[in-house]
Design a protein around this motif. Sequence first.
Motif, PDB file in Angstrom:
ATOM      1  N   ALA A  13       0.813  -1.215   0.000  1.00  0.00           N
ATOM      2  CA  ALA A  13       0.000   0.000   0.000  1.00  0.00           C
ATOM      3  C   ALA A  13       0.848   1.267   0.000  1.00  0.00           C
ATOM      4  N   LEU A  14       2.124   1.149   0.351  1.00  0.00           N
ATOM      5  CA  LEU A  14       3.004   2.319   0.396  1.00  0.00           C
ATOM      6  C   LEU A  14       3.473   2.744  -0.990  1.00  0.00           C
ATOM      7  N   GLY A  15       3.396   1.849  -1.953  1.00  0.00           N
ATOM      8  CA  GLY A  15       3.791   2.206  -3.310  1.00  0.00           C
ATOM      9  C   GLY A  15       5.233   1.848  -3.636  1.00  0.00           C
ATOM     10  N   LEU A  16       5.537   1.844  -4.928  1.00  0.00           N
ATOM     11  CA  LEU A  16       6.859   1.438  -5.421  1.00  0.00           C
ATOM     12  C   LEU A  16       7.988   2.296  -4.874  1.00  0.00           C
ATOM     13  N   ASP A  17       7.824   3.621  -4.923  1.00  0.00           N
ATOM     14  CA  ASP A  17       8.920   4.508  -4.553  1.00  0.00           C
ATOM     15  C   ASP A  17       9.270   4.403  -3.074  1.00  0.00           C
ATOM     16  N   ARG A  18       8.248   4.316  -2.216  1.00  0.00           N
ATOM     17  CA  ARG A  18       8.548   4.244  -0.773  1.00  0.00           C
ATOM     18  C   ARG A  18       9.246   2.945  -0.433  1.00  0.00           C
ATOM     19  N   LEU A  19       8.835   1.841  -1.062  1.00  0.00           N
ATOM     20  CA  LEU A  19       9.498   0.563  -0.806  1.00  0.00           C
ATOM     21  C   LEU A  19      10.925   0.580  -1.351  1.00  0.00           C
ATOM     22  N   LYS A  20      11.109   1.239  -2.491  1.00  0.00           N
ATOM     23  CA  LYS A  20      12.459   1.332  -3.055  1.00  0.00           C
ATOM     24  C   LYS A  20      13.375   2.104  -2.123  1.00  0.00           C
ATOM     25  N   SER A  21      12.908   3.230  -1.570  1.00  0.00           N
ATOM     26  CA  SER A  21      13.760   4.021  -0.681  1.00  0.00           C
ATOM     27  C   SER A  21      14.110   3.244   0.588  1.00  0.00           C
ATOM     28  N   ALA A  22      13.163   2.406   1.063  1.00  0.00           N
ATOM     29  CA  ALA A  22      13.448   1.583   2.242  1.00  0.00           C
ATOM     30  C   ALA A  22      14.494   0.522   1.928  1.00  0.00           C
ATOM     31  N   LEU A  23      14.406  -0.088   0.755  1.00  0.00           N
ATOM     32  CA  LEU A  23      15.400  -1.081   0.347  1.00  0.00           C
ATOM     33  C   LEU A  23      16.763  -0.439   0.125  1.00  0.00           C
TER      34      LEU A  23
END
Length: 226
Positions: A198-208
């Motif tokens: 639900a957070l979206g692609l960009d937020r998950l990418k920044s976390a990774l």
Amino acid sequence: IGWASLLSDIPFAPNNVSGDGVGDDAASFAVDGSRQLKFHGSQEEAYGLQWKSGDRMGCWMNRSEGKLGFSINGKDCGEAFAFDKSMNLVPAFSCNQGEILKLHTQESDCKYFPSQNAVAVGNLVDSGAANANPENPTENTQSVASSADSKPASAVPATQPKPSTSPTTPTNPPPPKKELKPELLDLEAFQSPQELEALGLDRLKSALMALQVKCGGSLKERAERL
């Protein structure tokens, strides 16, 4: 770090925005010594290679048997992939921010070079033009190799687009995409990968990116990785 095909029906296509690099599609093969994994076609598996800053990593290809493998500081880590021998592969790599590789493609530059039945890719390019069969430029070569050593730095690789010779219509350039910055995520607040999606692609990418792990892939793949 690994190999990619630029001439297949669907060639290797890295994407800086999505974070997809070598090994993330069907036209490339790669290993990550930080996490001891190998990648091909968006699939990842364990592979017994681990590197640190300053190590020398070797990449070898046996074209006659359709095999790819790697070494670290002269120690062969064994076969990593089997590939279709009709694929024309070239050395390829992709890095995170703050990382750079020094490439060695000539045998004289490689500190740990295979002792038998191998030719460096740089030497193959230099000498192959006069003897190569245009339909199979490496038909007389059993195996080719290259190596890389890793060093910390503040540079990232860039992909150069191929110039177009077709007439084009001037268009306004798209607005620049906002640069993503690494940002940790409190994973204890989430109970499942579906909640993370639900957070979206960009937020998950920044976390990774903040965890310094592979950050490409689909929304589902990024959520499951976290």
